[in-house]
Design an enzyme around this catalytic site. Sequence first.
Site, mmCIF file in Angstrom:
data_model
loop_
_atom_site.group_PDB
_atom_site.id
_atom_site.type_symbol
_atom_site.label_atom_id
_atom_site.label_comp_id
_atom_site.label_asym_id
_atom_site.label_seq_id
_atom_site.Cartn_x
_atom_site.Cartn_y
_atom_site.Cartn_z
ATOM 1 N N ARG A 70 0.886 -1.352 0.034
ATOM 2 C CA ARG A 70 0.144 -0.114 0.164
ATOM 3 C C ARG A 70 0.738 1.272 0.067
ATOM 4 N NH1 ARG A 70 -1.909 2.198 4.489
ATOM 5 N NH2 ARG A 70 -1.996 0.017 5.576
ATOM 6 N N TYR A 123 -17.816 15.920 -15.075
ATOM 7 C CA TYR A 123 -18.293 14.605 -14.767
ATOM 8 C C TYR A 123 -19.231 14.355 -13.464
ATOM 9 C CZ TYR A 123 -17.701 9.740 -13.953
ATOM 10 O OH TYR A 123 -17.952 8.139 -13.826
ATOM 11 N N ASP A 194 -9.284 17.893 -15.165
ATOM 12 C CA ASP A 194 -9.706 16.642 -15.502
ATOM 13 C C ASP A 194 -9.200 16.392 -16.998
ATOM 14 O OD1 ASP A 194 -10.761 14.288 -16.322
ATOM 15 O OD2 ASP A 194 -12.345 14.330 -14.829
ATOM 16 N N LYS A 219 -10.653 4.770 -19.121
ATOM 17 C CA LYS A 219 -11.361 5.487 -20.404
ATOM 18 C C LYS A 219 -10.152 5.381 -21.502
ATOM 19 C CE LYS A 219 -14.646 6.341 -17.818
ATOM 20 N NZ LYS A 219 -14.936 7.786 -17.278
HETATM 21 C C1 LIG Z 1 -15.040 8.247 -15.934
HETATM 22 C C2 LIG Z 1 -14.656 9.638 -15.539
HETATM 23 C C3 LIG Z 1 -14.233 9.762 -14.335
HETATM 24 C C4 LIG Z 1 -14.296 8.889 -13.079
HETATM 25 O O1 LIG Z 1 -13.445 7.695 -13.398
HETATM 26 P P1 LIG Z 1 -13.860 6.322 -12.890
HETATM 27 O O2 LIG Z 1 -12.556 5.547 -13.470
HETATM 28 O O3 LIG Z 1 -15.021 5.595 -13.595
HETATM 29 O O4 LIG Z 1 -13.917 6.108 -11.381
HETATM 30 C C5 LIG Z 1 -13.885 11.066 -13.817
HETATM 31 N N1 LIG Z 1 -13.744 12.030 -14.908
HETATM 32 C C6 LIG Z 1 -14.167 11.823 -16.133
HETATM 33 C C7 LIG Z 1 -13.951 12.831 -17.312
HETATM 34 C C8 LIG Z 1 -14.461 10.508 -16.629
HETATM 35 O O5 LIG Z 1 -14.941 10.307 -17.768
#
Ligand SMILES: *Cc1c(COP(=O)(O)O)cnc(C)c1O
Length: 395
Positions: A70, A123, A194, A219
Amino acid sequence: MSVGTPSLRPRTGTLSDMAPHEASVYPDTSVVSVGRPERRRGSALNPPIEMSSTFVGVHAPGADDYVYARFSNRTWEPLEEAIAQLEGAPLPALSYASGMAAVSAALSLVPIGGVAVVPSTSYGGTVGLARSLHDEGALELREIDPSDWNAAIDAFEGADFVWLESPTNPLLDVLDLPALIAAAKQRGALVAIDNTFSTPLRQRPLGLGADLVVHSATKFIGGHSDVLLGVLVTANAGLRSRLQQNRTLHGAIPGPFESWLTLRGLRTLAVRLDRAEQNATTLATRLTGRKELSRVRYPGLPADPGHSLATAQLDGYGAIISIEFAGGVTAAERFMEALRLITPATSLGGVETLAERRRRQPGEPHTVPESLVRLSVGIENVEDLWSDISQALDA
Ligand SMILES: *Cc1c(COP(=O)(O)O)cnc(C)c1O
């Protein structure tokens, strides 16, 4: 060569001391070369997966020792090094169990009772978390429409933390990130971007002045819809060490297999993104001519309101298209049910094309039209994609 045949290769010989990534100039080479094990005769080309919760040691742990998985472990490191290099950060990235775990760690930087500015267009999970922290009294949330410049600047006044996402999801508005980041920094706020939609191959926010970059590597970076993982990147050593301590104590770490899968996905990011963008450009152009649709949003279309900013700011227009149906929600639902090749599902950034009517999700903001369908364009042959879309529109 049969077993037992003496090798004809020379027993001696030299290998370059240069690590492969030091010989990489372009990012589409870096995705392939960064995070490789040291090159020695007979060594593995890929980093191994170490399935171990603990590491052997005696006496007090030294700073570079591996003690407990961890705290640190060798399977994270190649991925963290690779993402940092791609984002232009001199320090390794920090990886997390999911994108939301990374978002949560970023929001933990807001002091208790401090002011966080978060666009309502962010998001859904991020907005939801910020609202719940506000309701609990942990921070003061200022929600903004980031395309309203004056409102954004007002909100930045006295803010501790500013969150931005561009292009926005799912409306695909392109924000003037350099100007917004500069305005927030001038007012003393910490700025987090982000960068999930653009990936470091299309946009590098640290170079635009941001303090922190967040990815849902679930993604595009992972790219195969088979892993959840999040990443934070910063060039600020003080911030990084606070975040690392926070990760160790909160424990939202990725598993070794997830880290390895994400690095494996990253290797093909450049070719996947190129192909998906080409497909998206073709589809968006053809969709523009369809009478069933009232609107097609794709920053790559010359007539799109975000086109000139996107051209100036991004190294590519991305693989997400949003369409709105003239026949409203009923027409959008009929389209979704008629799709054969394209899969109706949430999420984005995988090799396969996905479609979702976003308002089917109860938490989706009402600024998103009821009939809007988001397409995450994959790497299939574009003619198969177009056949599927056009038969579903005809239905
Ligand atoms: C999917 C997504 C998240 C969250 O990510 P997870 O891996 O599903 O927890 C955050 N920001 C954006 C722009 C996303 O598309």
